[in-house]
Design an enzyme around this catalytic site. Structure first.
Site, short mmCIF file in Angstrom:
data_model
loop_
_atom_site.label_atom_id
_atom_site.label_comp_id
_atom_site.label_asym_id
_atom_site.label_seq_id
_atom_site.Cartn_x
_atom_site.Cartn_y
_atom_site.Cartn_z
NE ARG A 102 -61.87 71.44 -106.67
CZ ARG A 102 -62.02 72.77 -106.75
NH1 ARG A 102 -61.76 73.50 -105.70
NH2 ARG A 102 -62.40 73.34 -107.86
CG ASP A 197 -59.96 73.44 -114.10
OD1 ASP A 197 -58.87 72.97 -114.52
OD2 ASP A 197 -60.72 72.80 -113.37
#
Ligand code: URA
Length: 206
Positions: A102, A197
């Site tokens: 990403r 995360d």
């Protein structure tokens, strides 16, 4: 929104352990595996069976086996956290890998790896634990469709409404199974409250 949120008490219990910022990587990995058994049970609840006969030590009786080849596609790297449970419950599963990073500025997906088995006559399970903007999952679905997949389910741990909306819009035929549907995304495209995360928490890279 076509999303099934697994609300089994065990799923809620395991998700709470994952959300806890003090859960260390070893326990985080184990808990992810346990939660994934429950998610996979739901993801395969509509899987077609082929009826046949099985011979027990005493008699013949009707038996049922999975009608189609199962294929799991973890989206790297966090999707790897869901793979052990899939290999356990579906030992004949074929595994493809979809590598996407990403872009932290734009949140757009950047492909860096894609290796996939034959997808004809298969049920494809895409393992994408954090459905945030939906960019990576939409990209992975596009890829497996391009490789011939027609029956696709996404297995997520936590989903944000923004991501669910994106997938429903881009790929209305894809079913999403998740353990939690959260409030939304913050300015850095992290799910709130989320669990942080996922890759970092699985692999201790923080
Ligand atoms: N990816 C993660 O690992 N966590 C989020 O909250 C969003 C994307």
């Amino acid at each position: 929104m076509d999303i099934t949120v697994v609300e089994h008490p065990l799923a809620r219990h395991y998700l709470t352990i994952l959300r806890d910022k003090d859960t260390a990587p070893e326990s985080f990995r184990e808990t992810t595996r346990r939660l994934c058994y429950l998610l996979l049970t739901e993801a395969t609840a509509r899987t077609p069976l082929a009826e046949g006969t099985v011979t027990t030590p005493l008699a013949d009786t009707p038996g049922y086996r999975l009608a189609h080849q199962m294929v799991a596609v973890p989206v790297l790297r966090a999707g790897l956290g869901l793979l052990d449970a899939v290999l356990d419950l579906l030992p004949d599963v074929k595994v493809g890998y979809a590598g996407v990073a990403r872009d932290e500025e734009t949140a757009l997906p950047q492909e860096y790896y894609y290796k996939i088995p034959d997808l004809s006559d298969s049920q494809v399970l895409i393992l994408e634990p954090m459905l945030a903007t939906g960019g990576s999952l939409s990209w992975a679905i596009e890829k497996v469709k391009g490789s011939g997949a027609t029956d696709i389910t996404a297995i997520c741990v936590v989903a944000a409404p923004e991501g669910v909306k994106r997938i429903n819009n881009d790929h209305p035929d894809v079913r999403i199974v998740a353990a939690g549907l959260d409030e939304g995304l913050n300015d850095h495209f992290y799910i709130v409250p989320g669990l942080g995360d996922m890759g970092d928490r699985l692999f201790g890279t923080y």
